[in-house]
Scaffold this motif. Sequence first.
Motif, PDB file in Angstrom:
ATOM      1  N   UNK A 105       0.858  -1.182   0.000  1.00  0.00           N
ATOM      2  CA  UNK A 105       0.000   0.000   0.000  1.00  0.00           C
ATOM      3  C   UNK A 105       0.897   1.235   0.000  1.00  0.00           C
ATOM      4  N   UNK A 106       0.667   2.102  -0.961  1.00  0.00           N
ATOM      5  CA  UNK A 106       1.489   3.307  -1.106  1.00  0.00           C
ATOM      6  C   UNK A 106       1.246   4.260   0.068  1.00  0.00           C
ATOM      7  N   UNK A 107       2.302   4.581   0.817  1.00  0.00           N
ATOM      8  CA  UNK A 107       2.163   5.538   1.922  1.00  0.00           C
ATOM      9  C   UNK A 107       2.214   6.978   1.400  1.00  0.00           C
ATOM     10  N   UNK A 108       1.747   7.907   2.201  1.00  0.00           N
ATOM     11  CA  UNK A 108       1.916   9.326   1.895  1.00  0.00           C
ATOM     12  C   UNK A 108       3.072   9.895   2.698  1.00  0.00           C
ATOM     13  N   UNK A 109       3.089   9.561   4.010  1.00  0.00           N
ATOM     14  CA  UNK A 109       4.125  10.122   4.878  1.00  0.00           C
ATOM     15  C   UNK A 109       4.582   9.074   5.887  1.00  0.00           C
ATOM     16  N   UNK A 110       5.893   8.897   5.950  1.00  0.00           N
ATOM     17  CA  UNK A 110       6.478   8.030   6.966  1.00  0.00           C
ATOM     18  C   UNK A 110       7.378   8.911   7.810  1.00  0.00           C
ATOM     19  N   UNK A 111       6.962   9.087   9.051  1.00  0.00           N
ATOM     20  CA  UNK A 111       7.668   9.973   9.980  1.00  0.00           C
ATOM     21  C   UNK A 111       7.274   9.558  11.387  1.00  0.00           C
ATOM     22  N   UNK A 112       8.007  10.016  12.389  1.00  0.00           N
ATOM     23  CA  UNK A 112       7.693   9.685  13.768  1.00  0.00           C
ATOM     24  C   UNK A 112       6.396  10.355  14.198  1.00  0.00           C
ATOM     25  N   UNK A 113       5.340   9.557  14.308  1.00  0.00           N
ATOM     26  CA  UNK A 113       4.054  10.040  14.795  1.00  0.00           C
ATOM     27  C   UNK A 113       3.107   8.853  14.837  1.00  0.00           C
ATOM     28  N   UNK A 114       2.263   8.818  15.832  1.00  0.00           N
ATOM     29  CA  UNK A 114       1.294   7.735  15.970  1.00  0.00           C
ATOM     30  C   UNK A 114       0.089   8.003  15.070  1.00  0.00           C
ATOM     31  N   UNK A 115      -0.314   7.017  14.291  1.00  0.00           N
ATOM     32  CA  UNK A 115      -1.484   7.134  13.435  1.00  0.00           C
ATOM     33  C   UNK A 115      -1.121   7.434  11.998  1.00  0.00           C
ATOM     34  N   UNK A 116      -2.113   7.273  11.142  1.00  0.00           N
ATOM     35  CA  UNK A 116      -1.929   7.497   9.713  1.00  0.00           C
ATOM     36  C   UNK A 116      -1.938   8.982   9.374  1.00  0.00           C
ATOM     37  N   UNK A 117      -1.337   9.325   8.239  1.00  0.00           N
ATOM     38  CA  UNK A 117      -1.438  10.694   7.728  1.00  0.00           C
ATOM     39  C   UNK A 117      -2.905  10.985   7.424  1.00  0.00           C
ATOM     40  N   UNK A 118      -3.280  12.240   7.368  1.00  0.00           N
ATOM     41  CA  UNK A 118      -4.675  12.594   7.085  1.00  0.00           C
ATOM     42  C   UNK A 118      -5.088  12.095   5.699  1.00  0.00           C
ATOM     43  N   UNK A 119      -4.163  12.116   4.745  1.00  0.00           N
ATOM     44  CA  UNK A 119      -4.489  11.651   3.383  1.00  0.00           C
ATOM     45  C   UNK A 119      -4.807  10.165   3.381  1.00  0.00           C
ATOM     46  N   UNK A 120      -3.962   9.354   4.006  1.00  0.00           N
ATOM     47  CA  UNK A 120      -4.223   7.913   4.024  1.00  0.00           C
ATOM     48  C   UNK A 120      -5.412   7.589   4.922  1.00  0.00           C
ATOM     49  N   UNK A 121      -5.591   8.325   5.992  1.00  0.00           N
ATOM     50  CA  UNK A 121      -6.745   8.126   6.863  1.00  0.00           C
ATOM     51  C   UNK A 121      -8.042   8.382   6.095  1.00  0.00           C
ATOM     52  N   UNK A 122      -8.062   9.430   5.263  1.00  0.00           N
ATOM     53  CA  UNK A 122      -9.254   9.732   4.464  1.00  0.00           C
ATOM     54  C   UNK A 122      -9.513   8.678   3.390  1.00  0.00           C
ATOM     55  N   UNK A 123      -8.491   7.975   2.967  1.00  0.00           N
ATOM     56  CA  UNK A 123      -8.631   6.955   1.920  1.00  0.00           C
ATOM     57  C   UNK A 123      -8.714   5.540   2.493  1.00  0.00           C
ATOM     58  N   UNK A 124      -8.737   5.417   3.806  1.00  0.00           N
ATOM     59  CA  UNK A 124      -8.670   4.114   4.468  1.00  0.00           C
ATOM     60  C   UNK A 124      -9.800   3.183   4.014  1.00  0.00           C
ATOM     61  N   UNK A 125     -11.010   3.694   3.964  1.00  0.00           N
ATOM     62  CA  UNK A 125     -12.152   2.856   3.583  1.00  0.00           C
ATOM     63  C   UNK A 125     -11.967   2.276   2.176  1.00  0.00           C
ATOM     64  N   UNK A 126     -11.530   3.099   1.237  1.00  0.00           N
ATOM     65  CA  UNK A 126     -11.317   2.612  -0.136  1.00  0.00           C
ATOM     66  C   UNK A 126     -10.162   1.613  -0.193  1.00  0.00           C
ATOM     67  N   UNK A 127      -9.108   1.865   0.581  1.00  0.00           N
ATOM     68  CA  UNK A 127      -7.987   0.918   0.644  1.00  0.00           C
ATOM     69  C   UNK A 127      -8.491  -0.424   1.168  1.00  0.00           C
ATOM     70  N   UNK A 128      -9.328  -0.394   2.212  1.00  0.00           N
ATOM     71  CA  UNK A 128      -9.903  -1.629   2.761  1.00  0.00           C
ATOM     72  C   UNK A 128     -10.678  -2.396   1.688  1.00  0.00           C
ATOM     73  N   UNK A 129     -11.494  -1.689   0.931  1.00  0.00           N
ATOM     74  CA  UNK A 129     -12.276  -2.333  -0.132  1.00  0.00           C
ATOM     75  C   UNK A 129     -11.345  -2.999  -1.146  1.00  0.00           C
TER      76      UNK A 129
END
Length: 152
Positions: free
Chosen positions: A113-137
């Motif tokens: 799965x193509x990431x948007x941002x890999x950096x020190x922080x808990x949780x997904x980037x807002x872009x990947x979080x917004x696309x999470x449902x479609x990624x799941x499908x």
Amino acid sequence: MTRFVVLGMGNRLMMDDGIGVYIVEELQKQNKDESVKYIVGETDIDFCLDVIENTSYLIVIDAVKTGKEPGEISIYSLDEMPLMNLGFSSHNLHFFHFLYHKKQRIKGILIGIEPFQIDFNLGLSSILNNRFHQVMINVKRQIQKVKETAFS
């Protein structure tokens, strides 16, 4: 022997690197198929190696940087993955090195799965979080497709 394992890998402390973990956690909650085992492996390579030892078909879900749009998936056959120089020491056998050497026995795919941002922080980037449902499908569609072809 466990026939079908879906393994989520990644580090949830590194933002989108944890996408494989988040996807598999959600798939575990939704799973009604006893023939599929969903495992959260995170970055614990020893645990992952133990889990797949008695697996006949493996789907690894992980963040893979390919230059696609964030959330897009890429499919790689495990038995066709080239052995790459991913770093090796006698104390740290890389997971994909192991899979490469077991390619005759363990069949499967990597769903990257193509990431948007890999950096020190808990949780997904807002872009990947917004696309999470479609990624799941898209991931569920790939898993179903594999089940239909690998075990028909």
